[in-house]
Design a protein around this motif. Structure first.
Motif, mmCIF file in Angstrom:
data_model
loop_
_atom_site.group_PDB
_atom_site.id
_atom_site.type_symbol
_atom_site.label_atom_id
_atom_site.label_comp_id
_atom_site.label_asym_id
_atom_site.label_seq_id
_atom_site.Cartn_x
_atom_site.Cartn_y
_atom_site.Cartn_z
ATOM 1 N N SER A 108 0.834 -1.209 0.000
ATOM 2 C CA SER A 108 0.000 0.000 0.000
ATOM 3 C C SER A 108 0.865 1.253 0.000
ATOM 4 O O SER A 108 0.607 2.212 -0.738
ATOM 5 N N VAL A 109 1.916 1.225 0.831
ATOM 6 C CA VAL A 109 2.821 2.383 0.881
ATOM 7 C C VAL A 109 3.509 2.584 -0.465
ATOM 8 O O VAL A 109 3.621 3.712 -0.974
ATOM 9 N N VAL A 110 3.965 1.464 -1.059
ATOM 10 C CA VAL A 110 4.629 1.559 -2.367
ATOM 11 C C VAL A 110 3.656 2.062 -3.425
ATOM 12 O O VAL A 110 4.008 2.877 -4.294
ATOM 13 N N MET A 111 2.388 1.595 -3.356
ATOM 14 C CA MET A 111 1.383 2.049 -4.316
ATOM 15 C C MET A 111 1.121 3.545 -4.167
ATOM 16 O O MET A 111 1.059 4.290 -5.155
ATOM 17 N N ILE A 112 0.976 3.986 -2.914
ATOM 18 C CA ILE A 112 0.756 5.422 -2.679
ATOM 19 C C ILE A 112 1.960 6.230 -3.163
ATOM 20 O O ILE A 112 1.814 7.272 -3.816
ATOM 21 N N GLN A 113 3.165 5.729 -2.847
ATOM 22 C CA GLN A 113 4.364 6.428 -3.311
ATOM 23 C C GLN A 113 4.446 6.462 -4.835
ATOM 24 O O GLN A 113 4.804 7.486 -5.423
ATOM 25 N N SER A 114 4.110 5.333 -5.471
ATOM 26 C CA SER A 114 4.174 5.298 -6.939
ATOM 27 C C SER A 114 3.167 6.254 -7.555
ATOM 28 O O SER A 114 3.479 6.970 -8.519
ATOM 29 N N HIS A 115 1.927 6.280 -6.974
ATOM 30 C CA HIS A 115 0.935 7.226 -7.497
ATOM 31 C C HIS A 115 1.384 8.670 -7.291
ATOM 32 O O HIS A 115 1.239 9.517 -8.189
ATOM 33 N N TRP A 116 1.933 8.946 -6.129
ATOM 34 C CA TRP A 116 2.382 10.315 -5.857
ATOM 35 C C TRP A 116 3.557 10.701 -6.755
ATOM 36 O O TRP A 116 3.597 11.800 -7.314
ATOM 37 N N LYS A 117 4.513 9.769 -6.903
ATOM 38 C CA LYS A 117 5.640 10.052 -7.789
ATOM 39 C C LYS A 117 5.182 10.195 -9.237
ATOM 40 O O LYS A 117 5.689 11.046 -9.979
ATOM 41 N N GLY A 118 4.213 9.337 -9.651
ATOM 42 C CA GLY A 118 3.681 9.470 -11.003
ATOM 43 C C GLY A 118 2.994 10.806 -11.219
ATOM 44 O O GLY A 118 3.140 11.436 -12.277
ATOM 45 N N TYR A 119 2.237 11.243 -10.201
ATOM 46 C CA TYR A 119 1.576 12.547 -10.309
ATOM 47 C C TYR A 119 2.601 13.670 -10.427
ATOM 48 O O TYR A 119 2.467 14.571 -11.273
ATOM 49 N N LYS A 136 3.186 15.936 -13.630
ATOM 50 C CA LYS A 136 3.086 17.387 -13.481
ATOM 51 C C LYS A 136 4.337 18.077 -14.011
ATOM 52 O O LYS A 136 4.262 19.128 -14.659
ATOM 53 N N GLU A 137 5.501 17.473 -13.733
ATOM 54 C CA GLU A 137 6.746 18.072 -14.221
ATOM 55 C C GLU A 137 6.910 17.899 -15.725
ATOM 56 O O GLU A 137 7.454 18.768 -16.399
ATOM 57 N N SER A 138 6.444 16.741 -16.250
ATOM 58 C CA SER A 138 6.651 16.470 -17.677
ATOM 59 C C SER A 138 5.532 17.001 -18.553
ATOM 60 O O SER A 138 5.549 16.772 -19.756
ATOM 61 N N ARG A 139 4.541 17.678 -17.956
ATOM 62 C CA ARG A 139 3.449 18.212 -18.771
ATOM 63 C C ARG A 139 3.965 19.257 -19.755
ATOM 64 O O ARG A 139 3.628 19.248 -20.942
ATOM 65 N N GLY A 140 4.804 20.140 -19.261
ATOM 66 C CA GLY A 140 5.393 21.139 -20.150
ATOM 67 C C GLY A 140 6.300 20.520 -21.194
ATOM 68 O O GLY A 140 6.309 20.935 -22.362
ATOM 69 N N GLN A 141 7.070 19.502 -20.784
ATOM 70 C CA GLN A 141 7.935 18.829 -21.746
ATOM 71 C C GLN A 141 7.124 18.133 -22.834
ATOM 72 O O GLN A 141 7.483 18.164 -24.014
ATOM 73 N N LEU A 142 6.000 17.492 -22.425
ATOM 74 C CA LEU A 142 5.155 16.831 -23.423
ATOM 75 C C LEU A 142 4.537 17.848 -24.378
ATOM 76 O O LEU A 142 4.442 17.602 -25.590
ATOM 77 N N LEU A 143 4.114 18.986 -23.835
ATOM 78 C CA LEU A 143 3.556 20.023 -24.701
ATOM 79 C C LEU A 143 4.609 20.536 -25.676
ATOM 80 O O LEU A 143 4.333 20.707 -26.879
ATOM 81 N N ASP A 144 5.822 20.750 -25.171
ATOM 82 C CA ASP A 144 6.910 21.187 -26.044
ATOM 83 C C ASP A 144 7.217 20.136 -27.101
ATOM 84 O O ASP A 144 7.412 20.447 -28.284
ATOM 85 N N LEU A 145 7.236 18.864 -26.679
ATOM 86 C CA LEU A 145 7.506 17.788 -27.633
ATOM 87 C C LEU A 145 6.409 17.689 -28.681
ATOM 88 O O LEU A 145 6.684 17.484 -29.875
ATOM 89 N N ARG A 146 5.141 17.865 -28.249
ATOM 90 C CA ARG A 146 4.033 17.815 -29.208
ATOM 91 C C ARG A 146 4.133 18.956 -30.219
ATOM 92 O O ARG A 146 3.916 18.762 -31.426
#
Length: 525
Positions: free
Chosen positions: A274-285, A289-299
């Motif tokens: 459960s802790v790993v799942m919460i950490q993975s979801h938080w890290k994924g979020y 969030k950090e790669s949103r701008g990179q994805l927009l730039d790449l698009r």
């Protein structure tokens, strides 16, 4: 004569009057014309003077209007310049003010985020310390409870052993005394009974009494030994039961500890997951969030590159270029790579098939098929070329183009006859597609030599299949031979509606074996 002269005078007077009247009329018209001309001249002069006056006035008005427009334009230009300068000053001032406020807001935001991170970290550490402390307390309580339980169990076992030993001692003493009393009573009663019954002499009674006394002493000793042995056996049995109970208790404790440990590990594993799942979801979020701008730039970069892409770099144009250079290539690896690419693209795209056919791919592939040898690399090239033609025959209009190509049916048919590997089955599929078309069937009906070769192939494969059934060959080889025979029979089945004169063999007579094969195909025997 007088009459004539009088008439002539009268006529002369009449003509003179007419002339006078005519002259008067002419003079009137001439004078009217002169008056009108003079009037027009006067009007023209007056109009010219009026025009001069009006033109001078209009020139003055035009000059005044031009001057007013010019002054207005100059005033508006100066006003617009001043307005733009004021607007620029205001925008710069507002931008500076907003930039300062934005910098302050960003600094405040960073400070808030830092404070929040520290507070959250402190809260998380506090919760972790609290959990660790509670886990330690729980472990201490569990260990103390286990130690107390073990001590109580040992105490109960000792008490039970002591009570059992004391009971055994008491029972042993009681049984000894009981047996001794019973033995004494038996001896006394025996003596009394014998005295009453026998009535013997004193000597005999004394002798018998002495003997009976010795016998009673021996009986007492044997009874004591029996009692001792039975007591020892009972004590051993009881001690063994105590040891067995202790062993069972220890085994139960071990099983319980293992089970509780397994349950604890399962619970800890679930919590860890459960802790790993919460950490993975938080890290994924956070990562999203950090790669949103990179994805927009790449698009955006991909869209710009798609707009600026050159037509020569598109896959269909590259295929056309490779197709045009296919026959002039000397490297077998390049030819194989190009044929494999053509096979893959025609397998997944109808548009690519149409574009390649429009670029003359069928003729180039047929020339390539005719030029390959029997080596292994050339056979790979042949397989990809036939597979490309098979992909083209999936579409009806492209099948018509293949049928109309010069020598296409003969080339594919000869590859079907002479190839014994995978190319045989690919060529068979192409021929089935061609035979399912009306034009293809008609073109095959016009080629009796190919049909004769097909009959010969069916006869040969049937003969080999019959011979192979008698030989202990491998299952793979037998299955491959049967598959080749089925392909040939299926192809022959598509041509069964042909006239009888097209199925004649070289000597002009139908083979009985060929007739049996046809009957086998038609009636399913």
């Amino acid at each position: 004569m007088r009459r004539l002269q009088a008439g002539s005078i009268r006529n002369y007077d009449v003509s003179t009057t007419n002339l006078v009247n005519a002259a008067i009329v002419v003079q009137k018209y001439v004078r009217g014309w002169i008056a009108r001309s003079r009037r027009k001249v006067l009007q023209i002069k007056i109009a010219s003077q009026v025009c001069k006056v009006n033109s001078l006035h209009s020139h003055n008005l035009a000059a005044a209007k031009i001057q007013s427009q010019l002054r207005g334009w100059l005033f508006r230009r100066n006003f617009l310049k001043q307005k733009q300068m004021v607007t620029r000053i205001q925008s710069n001032f507002r931008r500076l003010r907003f930039w300062r406020s934005f910098q302050q807001l960003r600094i405040a935001k960073r400070s808030i985020i830092t404070i929040q991170s520290h507070v959250r970290g402190w809260i998380a550490r506090r919760v972790a310390w609290r959990h660790r402390y509670l886990v330690g307390v729980l472990q201490r309580c569990c260990r103390g409870w286990l130690i107390r339980r073990k001590f109580l169990l040992q105490k109960d076992a000792v008490v039970m052993i002591q009570s059992a030993v004391r009971c055994s001692n008491c029972l042993k003493a009681f049984h000894c005394r009981k047996n001794a009393a019973i033995e004494i009573q038996r001896f006394v009663r025996g003596q009394i009974t014998r005295k009453r019954l026998l009535g013997a002499t004193h000597f005999h009674s004394a002798t018998n009494g002495f003997c009976n006394f010795q016998t009673s002493v021996g009986c007492v000793q044997s009874c004591e030994s029996d009692i001792m042995i039975s007591s020892i056996l009972k004590l051993q049995r009881w001690w063994r039961s105590v040891l067995l109970l202790k062993l069972k208790t220890k085994s139960a404790i071990i099983i319980q500890s293992c089970l509780r440990g397994w349950i604890g590990r399962q619970k800890a594993s679930k919590e860890r997951q459960s802790v790993v799942m919460i950490q993975s979801h938080w890290k994924g979020y956070l990562l999203r969030k950090e790669s949103r701008g990179q994805l927009l730039d790449l698009r955006l970069r991909v869209q710009r590159s798609a707009k600026n892409v050159n037509d020569s770099m598109r896959i269909i144009n590259r295929l056309k270029m490779a197709l045009s250079e296919l026959l002039s290539m000397k490297s077998i690896s390049g030819i194989l790579h190009t044929c494999a690419t053509l096979d893959m693209t025609t397998q997944h795209s109808q548009k690519c098939c149409e574009e390649l056919v429009a670029a003359g791919a069928i003729g180039i592939l047929l020339k390539l098929i005719r030029s390959v040898s029997r080596s292994i690399p050339d056979q790979e090239v042949l397989k990809h070329a036939l597979s490309t033609l098979r992909n083209l025959t999936r579409y009806q209009h492209l099948t018509d183009v293949l049928i109309e190509s010069h020598g296409s049916i003969e080339i594919i048919f000869w590859e079907f006859l002479r190839n014994k590997e995978e190319g045989y089955f690919i060529a068979s599929e192409i021929l089935r597609k061609i035979c399912s078309n009306h034009k293809g069937a008609e073109s095959l009906r016009k080629r009796p030599a190919l049909l004769k070769r097909l009959h010969s192939l069916v006869e040969e494969l049937t003969r080999k299949s019959t011979i192979d059934k008698r030989k202990p060959l491998g299952a793979a080889a037998r299955e491959k031979a049967e598959r080749r025979l089925r392909e040939a029979l299926d192809l022959l089945k598509l041509i069964t509606n042909m006239p009888s004169n097209d199925l004649m063999i070289r000597d002009g007579k139908r083979s009985a074996f060929g007739i049996r094969c046809l009957e086998h195909v038609i009636f399913g025997a």
